[in-house]
Design an enzyme around this catalytic site. Structure first.
Site, PDB file in Angstrom:
ATOM      1  N   ASP A   9       5.450   0.219   4.364  1.00 29.02           N
ATOM      2  CA  ASP A   9       5.333   0.350   5.829  1.00 29.02           C
ATOM      3  C   ASP A   9       6.736   0.307   6.463  1.00 29.02           C
ATOM      4  OD1 ASP A   9       4.743  -3.035   7.076  1.00 29.02           O
ATOM      5  OD2 ASP A   9       5.753  -2.392   5.231  1.00 29.02           O
ATOM      6  N   ASP A  14      11.646  -2.237   3.689  1.00 27.41           N
ATOM      7  CA  ASP A  14      10.998  -1.195   2.894  1.00 27.41           C
ATOM      8  C   ASP A  14      11.983  -0.053   2.652  1.00 27.41           C
ATOM      9  OD1 ASP A  14       9.018  -2.351   5.009  1.00 27.41           O
ATOM     10  OD2 ASP A  14       7.680  -1.657   3.416  1.00 27.41           O
ATOM     11  N   ASN A  38       4.624  -2.670   9.870  1.00 30.40           N
ATOM     12  CA  ASN A  38       5.759  -3.091  10.711  1.00 30.40           C
ATOM     13  C   ASN A  38       5.743  -2.353  12.054  1.00 30.40           C
ATOM     14  OD1 ASN A  38       7.069  -4.969   8.983  1.00 30.40           O
ATOM     15  ND2 ASN A  38       7.773  -3.242   7.731  1.00 30.40           N
ATOM     16  N   THR A 125       4.691  -2.702  -0.690  1.00 34.67           N
ATOM     17  CA  THR A 125       5.577  -3.531   0.152  1.00 34.67           C
ATOM     18  C   THR A 125       5.090  -3.619   1.598  1.00 34.67           C
ATOM     19  OG1 THR A 125       7.009  -1.671   0.757  1.00 34.67           O
ATOM     20  CG2 THR A 125       7.580  -2.901  -1.254  1.00 34.67           C
ATOM     21  N   PHE A 167       3.376 -11.786   6.724  1.00 36.94           N
ATOM     22  CA  PHE A 167       2.969 -10.628   7.518  1.00 36.94           C
ATOM     23  C   PHE A 167       2.079  -9.633   6.752  1.00 36.94           C
ATOM     24  CE2 PHE A 167       2.968  -7.600  10.854  1.00 36.94           C
ATOM     25  CZ  PHE A 167       3.002  -6.367  10.228  1.00 36.94           C
ATOM     26  N   ASN A 168       2.479  -9.210   5.553  1.00 40.04           N
ATOM     27  CA  ASN A 168       1.719  -8.155   4.850  1.00 40.04           C
ATOM     28  C   ASN A 168       0.269  -8.565   4.612  1.00 40.04           C
ATOM     29  OD1 ASN A 168       3.841  -6.381   4.716  1.00 40.04           O
ATOM     30  ND2 ASN A 168       4.492  -7.041   2.673  1.00 40.04           N
ATOM     31  N   HIS A 241      13.129  -9.175   1.339  1.00 38.31           N
ATOM     32  CA  HIS A 241      11.723  -9.138   0.944  1.00 38.31           C
ATOM     33  C   HIS A 241      11.413  -7.941   0.014  1.00 38.31           C
ATOM     34  CE1 HIS A 241      10.771 -12.309   3.764  1.00 38.31           C
ATOM     35  NE2 HIS A 241      11.044 -11.587   4.826  1.00 38.31           N
ATOM     36  N   ASP A 242      11.292  -6.756   0.580  1.00 36.03           N
ATOM     37  CA  ASP A 242      10.773  -5.613  -0.173  1.00 36.03           C
ATOM     38  C   ASP A 242      11.683  -5.120  -1.296  1.00 36.03           C
ATOM     39  OD1 ASP A 242       9.153  -4.189   2.770  1.00 36.03           O
ATOM     40  OD2 ASP A 242       8.599  -5.829   1.439  1.00 36.03           O
TER      41      ASP A 242
HETATM   42  O1  RIB Z   1       6.712 -10.622   5.372  1.00 35.16           O
HETATM   43  C1  RIB Z   1       7.635  -9.641   4.976  1.00 35.16           C
HETATM   44  C2  RIB Z   1       6.949  -8.332   4.808  1.00 35.16           C
HETATM   45  O2  RIB Z   1       6.402  -7.919   6.052  1.00 35.16           O
HETATM   46  C3  RIB Z   1       7.907  -7.198   4.394  1.00 35.16           C
HETATM   47  O3  RIB Z   1       7.211  -6.273   3.610  1.00 35.16           O
HETATM   48  C4  RIB Z   1       8.304  -6.595   5.703  1.00 35.16           C
HETATM   49  O4  RIB Z   1       8.630  -5.206   5.572  1.00 35.16           O
HETATM   50  C5  RIB Z   1       7.036  -6.729   6.490  1.00 35.16           C
HETATM   51  O5  RIB Z   1       6.199  -5.620   6.154  1.00 35.16           O
HETATM   52 CA    CA Z   2       7.189  -3.941   4.257  1.00 37.26          CA
END
Ligand code: RIB
Ligand code: CA
Length: 308
Positions: A9, A14, A38, A125, A167-168, A241-242
């Site tokens: 996303d 990402d 996102n 991701t 979040f994801n 993160h990703d």
């Molecule tokens: O929490 C982090 C994740 O949420 C990452 O994948 C970031 O891109 C958002 O999508």
């Molecule tokens: Ca992401």
């Protein structure tokens, strides 16, 4: 060669993950599928097309738009951390190469079916809506998936979008429950590990000395991520993160964790979207807890240097 499909996303991090995967000589990215997360769905698809062209690729690497909203819950986005465009409001020319006419879910199904016999790595991701749809529509695609390497969830670290939820998973907990409960072999990069891999100024400088245009753009993305992270949360150094999912594919030795069964809280309430790893040596999920963060950035720099 590791054949991969990336569901994402984009999203600043990402975008860095895509640049690393596209650059990696050890990874053959068969397709990119995008999902709302996102930013809204059409924007994540456009951003993936932009990054595809930053990587010097064309429509022979398909970008397929997917689910514009989660399975059941109301949509949520994260512009605070990614800017209104999703790429830190950094100006890019409109992408030249077209979006594929194949829906993301159908691309996941077709690509995984074609991989039966030489199963692929599914890198995820973003919110897991597309993957959950694909597994529900065509459970037999599991035979074409060697493993899922995903960024999502949190346990020890607590959440980043609520006190409990990452979040994801929060963006589509029902999809996350379907994927974690699918029985597929999963390696999970939750906040428990990504919060320990931070884009410090010294590490950004490491990327800036890499002699590829893609490394410079990746450094720009991470710099924007740091600024937005600071304004949103007061943290100066954004977590990686990703991109950590791609590094976990090329250098799994940089990560350690324990096997688990992962429960997702889908009942409404303050823990909605929380992930609970039940550690069990027979669990289908390798729940990472530690990373060699210097090693991760060295590998990111190496992959971004493999262009050309
Ligand atoms: O929490 C982090 C994740 O949420 C990452 O994948 C970031 O891109 C958002 O999508
Ligand atoms: Ca992401």
């Amino acid at each position: 060669m590791i054949n991969a499909l990336i569901d994402c996303d984009p999203g600043l991090d990402d975008a860095v993950a895509l640049l690393a995967a596209f650059g990696a000589r050890a990874i053959d990215v068969k397709a990119i599928t995008t999902v709302a997360g996102n930013v809204k769905g059409p924007q994540t698809a456009e951003n993936a097309r932009i990054v595809r062209e930053v990587a010097g690729l064309d429509a022979s690497t398909p970008v397929c738009a997917g689910a514009p909203r989660p399975l059941l819950r109301d949509p949520v986005t994260a512009e605070d951390f990614h800017g209104s465009t999703g790429l830190g409001d950094i100006p890019f020319p409109s992408p030249k190469h077209a979006l594929s006419e194949t829906h993301a879910v159908n691309m996941i199904i077709e690509t995984c079916k074609a991989a039966i016999g030489d199963p692929l790595t599914l890198i995820v991701t973003g919110p897991m809506t597309n993957v959950a749809f694909a597994l529900t529509m065509a459970p037999e695609i599991a035979d074409g998936i060697h493993e899922v390497v995903l960024m999502g969830g949190a346990d020890r670290e607590g959440g980043n979008i609520t006190p409990f939820a990452e979040f994801n998973v929060f963006a589509d907990p029902h999809a996350a429950a379907a994927v974690f409960g699918s029985g597929l072999p999963i390696r999970c990069l939750s906040l428990d590990v990504t919060h320990g891999v931070r884009a410090t100024p010294q590490r950004l400088d490491l990327l800036r000395v890499v002699e590829s245009a893609q490394a410079q753009v990746a450094a720009q993305f991470l710099e924007a991520s740091c600024k937005l992270e600071f304004s949103a949360k007061g943290d100066r150094d954004a977590p990686l993160h990703d991109p950590s999912t791609v590094i976990a594919v090329t250098r799994p030795d940089l990560f350690t964790g324990r096997r688990a069964r992962v429960e997702v809280v889908t009942e409404p309430g303050k823990q909605f979207g929380r992930t609970i790893p039940h550690f069990d040596e027979d669990g289908p999920v390798l729940w990472y807890e530690q990373a060699d963060s210097d090693g991760v950035f060295d590998e990111l720099a190496r992959l971004l240097g493999e262009y050309g």
